[in-house]
Design an enzyme around this catalytic site. Structure first.
Site, mmCIF file in Angstrom:
data_model
loop_
_atom_site.group_PDB
_atom_site.id
_atom_site.type_symbol
_atom_site.label_atom_id
_atom_site.label_comp_id
_atom_site.label_asym_id
_atom_site.label_seq_id
_atom_site.Cartn_x
_atom_site.Cartn_y
_atom_site.Cartn_z
ATOM 1 C CE LYS A 1 -30.367 -56.825 8.481
ATOM 2 N NZ LYS A 1 -30.798 -57.011 9.878
ATOM 3 C CG ASP B 1 -34.348 -57.951 11.533
ATOM 4 O OD1 ASP B 1 -34.190 -59.181 11.467
ATOM 5 O OD2 ASP B 1 -33.611 -57.136 10.929
#
Ligand code: ATR
Length: 273
Positions: free
Chosen positions: A66, A102
């Site tokens: 990420k 997220d």
């Protein structure tokens, strides 16, 4: 030409993203595929260059890439910039834009319980990647006061630096627990054995406090079980997981994702109710 979407990570075999996204693509009759790619860390640059050369339309990025993906992106949305991490890439005309869905995914789940307002005192337990995404979504999109508690206090201090929000130790979180209206468990401690120690004890929890855990498998972590025993309103990580994927699909296609379909698929895979 058929469009290609993928998820990259290591490991990746366990990922439920391919089944969820494939179902959404089929439901909407889109001429596209979504596939998982396992990438070895030392092959990361070559793999990303390959995806660019192939002209993929979009990509999800999961652990441990990420942050590694950042140098390959042409632009970042505000959430991804604030977190320094990307879980979704939108590729248009060869230009790659990184998003982090997220935190907003988590917030959508929380707000399905009730609207968050300026009287809310929110405690986030943990200061890892997931915590950071949730922290930024909360401080950018709600008026709540947010406190981050972490075993390694410096990480929480670093996260809140430059904001009007607080960092405290786990011991302080335990002793101040009654002050919080919402408690969010983001540490990995609940992933382990049933009798794993809780990151904080919940003796002083006020009944009707909202307590959520970002873990969805198991459906009820020891933390949520204990919170429920103290009269809390509980939510596991399933809404966050569904919503972060739904937002990615919406960014790629502009079509609203059928969250009920996604939830049913995930529950079938994890053997939940
Ligand atoms: P993620 O990206 O999934 O959030 P991470 O970045 O590895 O995961 O972060 C894990 C978090 O869980 C950290 O806040 C970690 O605390 P430290 O920063 O002190 O390492 C926390 N954590 C993991 N196991 C824990 C435990 N048994 N008790 C308390 N906190 C724990």
């Amino acid at each position: 030409m058929k469009e290609l979407y993928c998820v990259i990570g290591n490991p990746i075999a366990h990922s439920l993203s391919p089944v969820m996204h494939t179902a959404l693509l089929e439901q909407n009759h889109l001429d596209a595929s979504y596939v998982p790619f396992l990438i070895e860390k030392q092959e990361f640059t070559t793999a990303i260059e390959g995806l660019k050369a192939l002209g993929i339309s979009g990509c999800n990025v999961t652990s441990p890439f990420k942050e590694d993906i950042l140098p390959f992106l042409d632009a970042l949305d505000s959430e991804a910039k604030a977190c320094g991490a990307v879980n979704t890439i939108v590729a248009r005309n060869g230009r790659w834009t990184g998003y982090n869905t997220d935190g907003i995914g988590y917030l959508q789940g929380l707000e399905s319980i009730r609207t968050i307002n300026e009287t809310d005192q929110i405690l986030i337990v943990g200061a890892g990647g997931a915590s950071k995404a949730i922290f930024h979504a909360l401080i950018h999109h709600t008026d709540a006061s947010v406190t981050v508690a972490n075993r390694t206090l410096e990480k929480a201090v670093k996260m809140v630096a430059g904001t009007a929000h607080r960092a405290i130790s786990l011991a302080e979180a335990e002793s101040q627990l009654a002050d919080f209206t919402i408690v969010i468990q983001t540490t990995s401690s609940g992933l382990t054995k049933e009798n794993a120690a809780l990151p904080i004890r919940l003796h002083d929890l006020t009944a009707r406090t909202i307590v959520s855990d970002i873990i969805y498998n198991p459906a009820e972590t020891p933390f949520l079980k204990e919170a429920k025993a103290h009269g809390a309103i509980t939510q596991n990580g399933l809404p966050m997981f569904i919503n972060q994927a739904a937002i990615a699909f919406e960014l790629w296609t502009g079509i609203e994702a059928d969250r009920d379909l996604m939830r049913n698929i995930v529950l079938k895979q994890v053997g939940g109710k």
